[in-house]
Design an enzyme around this catalytic site. Sequence first.
Site, short mmCIF file in Angstrom:
data_model
loop_
_atom_site.label_atom_id
_atom_site.label_comp_id
_atom_site.label_asym_id
_atom_site.label_seq_id
_atom_site.Cartn_x
_atom_site.Cartn_y
_atom_site.Cartn_z
N CYS A 145 9.83 43.07 30.01
CA CYS A 145 11.06 42.83 29.26
C CYS A 145 10.70 42.72 27.79
O CYS A 145 10.03 41.76 27.38
CB CYS A 145 11.76 41.57 29.73
SG CYS A 145 13.28 41.22 28.80
N GLN A 244 18.49 26.64 22.97
CA GLN A 244 18.74 27.88 22.25
C GLN A 244 17.76 28.93 22.75
O GLN A 244 16.60 28.63 23.04
CB GLN A 244 18.60 27.67 20.75
CG GLN A 244 19.56 26.66 20.16
CD GLN A 244 21.02 27.09 20.25
OE1 GLN A 244 21.33 28.26 20.44
NE2 GLN A 244 21.94 26.14 20.12
N PHE A 271 28.59 17.71 20.96
CA PHE A 271 28.00 18.65 21.92
C PHE A 271 26.51 18.77 21.60
O PHE A 271 25.96 19.86 21.44
CB PHE A 271 28.68 20.02 21.85
CG PHE A 271 30.18 19.99 22.00
CD1 PHE A 271 30.77 20.02 23.26
CD2 PHE A 271 31.00 19.94 20.89
CE1 PHE A 271 32.15 19.99 23.40
CE2 PHE A 271 32.38 19.92 21.01
CZ PHE A 271 32.95 19.95 22.28
N ASP A 339 28.48 22.10 18.21
CA ASP A 339 27.95 23.33 18.82
C ASP A 339 28.38 23.37 20.28
O ASP A 339 27.60 23.08 21.18
CB ASP A 339 26.42 23.35 18.70
CG ASP A 339 25.81 24.62 19.26
OD1 ASP A 339 26.55 25.57 19.54
OD2 ASP A 339 24.57 24.66 19.42
N CYS A 365 28.49 30.58 19.79
CA CYS A 365 28.03 31.88 20.31
C CYS A 365 29.22 32.76 20.67
O CYS A 365 29.05 33.79 21.31
CB CYS A 365 27.13 31.68 21.52
SG CYS A 365 27.93 30.86 22.91
#
Length: 414
Positions: A145, A244, A271, A339, A365
Site C-alpha cells: 500500500c 489523526q 471533541f 474537532d 474532515c
Amino acid sequence: MTERLTISELGAQGDGISHTPQGLVYVPFALPGEVVVAQVEKQRGRLVSIETPSPLRVEPVSPHFGTCGGCAVQHLATSAYAEWKREKVVRALRSRRLMAEVGPLLLCPPASRRRVTLTACRSGSGVQLGFNAAQSHRIVEIEQCPVALPEISAALPDLRLLAGLVAAGPRPFHLTVTATRTGLDIAADSRLPGEEMRRKAIDFVLAKGFARLSVGGEVLVEREKPVVLFGDVPVVPPPGGFLQATEHAEQVMADLVLSHLTECGHVADLFAGCGTFALRLARSVRVRAVEGNTAALAALDAAARHAQGLKPVTTQKRDLFYRPLTAKELSAFDGLVFDPPRAGAEAQCRQIAVSRVTRVVAVSCNPGTLARDLAILTEGGYRLVQVTPIDQFLWSPHVEVVALLEKRSASRLN
C-alpha cells in the site's frame, strides 16, 4: 449499454462526469477532457477504454489501483489533484455564502498513513485481507500500500496470518492497525476466538513483536504499551481509538491551532479525543478537554497527569451532540477548538455563536458540515480569518480543513 462519452469535469468522489441527453453519467477513473468508452447502467459507467487521454493523466503508483476502493485519484497529476481538493472546500463554503479566501492544499506525502482499517474474511481458500472494492463488499487483497507507512505494508503477510487466528467465523471483520512508537497496535472487531486460537494469537503477537492485540474490545495481549506522541507528550490510546491518520497532517493542524490560541489564557478543546490538541496547548495555556468517549478521555487524562511542565488540564465527559456547552459555560474561556466527527457540531456552534469566546478554531474532515457550522458562527459575529485545506487522506476524495475565527464584538448571551 456501451457508450462513447466526453468527460467534462471531476466529481466530488473523484469520478469523471459526462453530460449526456439522458443526464449525468459518472465514470470512475476517467478524467476531464477525455473521450472514453464505458459500459453504462443507471448513470454509472464502467471504463472500458480511453480514446483520448487527458494530459493530466499519470501512471498510478499502486498495482491495486482501479480495483482497491481505498484510492480514487492516483491517476491525476499532482497540481490538478491539489486544486480539485481545494475547490471542494471552496464550493462547500460558497454554498453557505461564505466567501473567505481558501489557502492552497497542504499536500500529504506518500507512505505516511499510520492508521489503516483493513477488511478480513475467512473463506474456503484461506484468509482474505485487504480493502473493499469501490462501492462493494468484495475484498481486494493487497500485497503493498503506497499510502501506508512502510512498517504497516511490510507487516501485511503477518497481519493476514493473524487475521486467520482471530477470525471467529466466515463473517467479514475489520482489523485496525496503528503504527506507534513501540510497535503495531492491532484491534479486531470480530468475536473473541476460542481458547486454543486465543493462545495461538497471543504467541504470534509476542513472536512478531507487535505492541498490542485487542479483539472485540478486549485486550488479548500487550507486549508493550502502544505509545504515540502529541507534541512531546506520550499517550497510550485505547484499543481501536481514533487518531489523526498521519502524523504529518496532525502536526500541520496542531501548528494552526497553536498559532491561533496560545495567547489565550483558558482554552476549551471540544471533541478532544485522546488529546491531540489539548496536550499540545497545555504547554502554554490552561485547557478544559471535553469528550464523550470514556476510554479516549481516560487516555488524555492519564497522559496529562504523567507529563511534566503542563499547565492545568481538566477533563469532562459529555456528549456534545446532545448536551453542548452553553454560552454561559463557555464564558470561562477566551479560546476554543472543536474537532467533531463528520456530522459536525451544529448544536455546539449555536452556543458558541452567542458566546463571548474571542478566538475559535474549527477542524473538520467534512467540508459540507464545516460550512454549515461556520455559517452559524459568522452569523453570530465571528469573522473567518483563515481557511486551510490539508491532504490527510492521500488520493481519496476526503479533505481535512482548519478554519480560524475571531469574534467581531461581544454578543449578548442567551
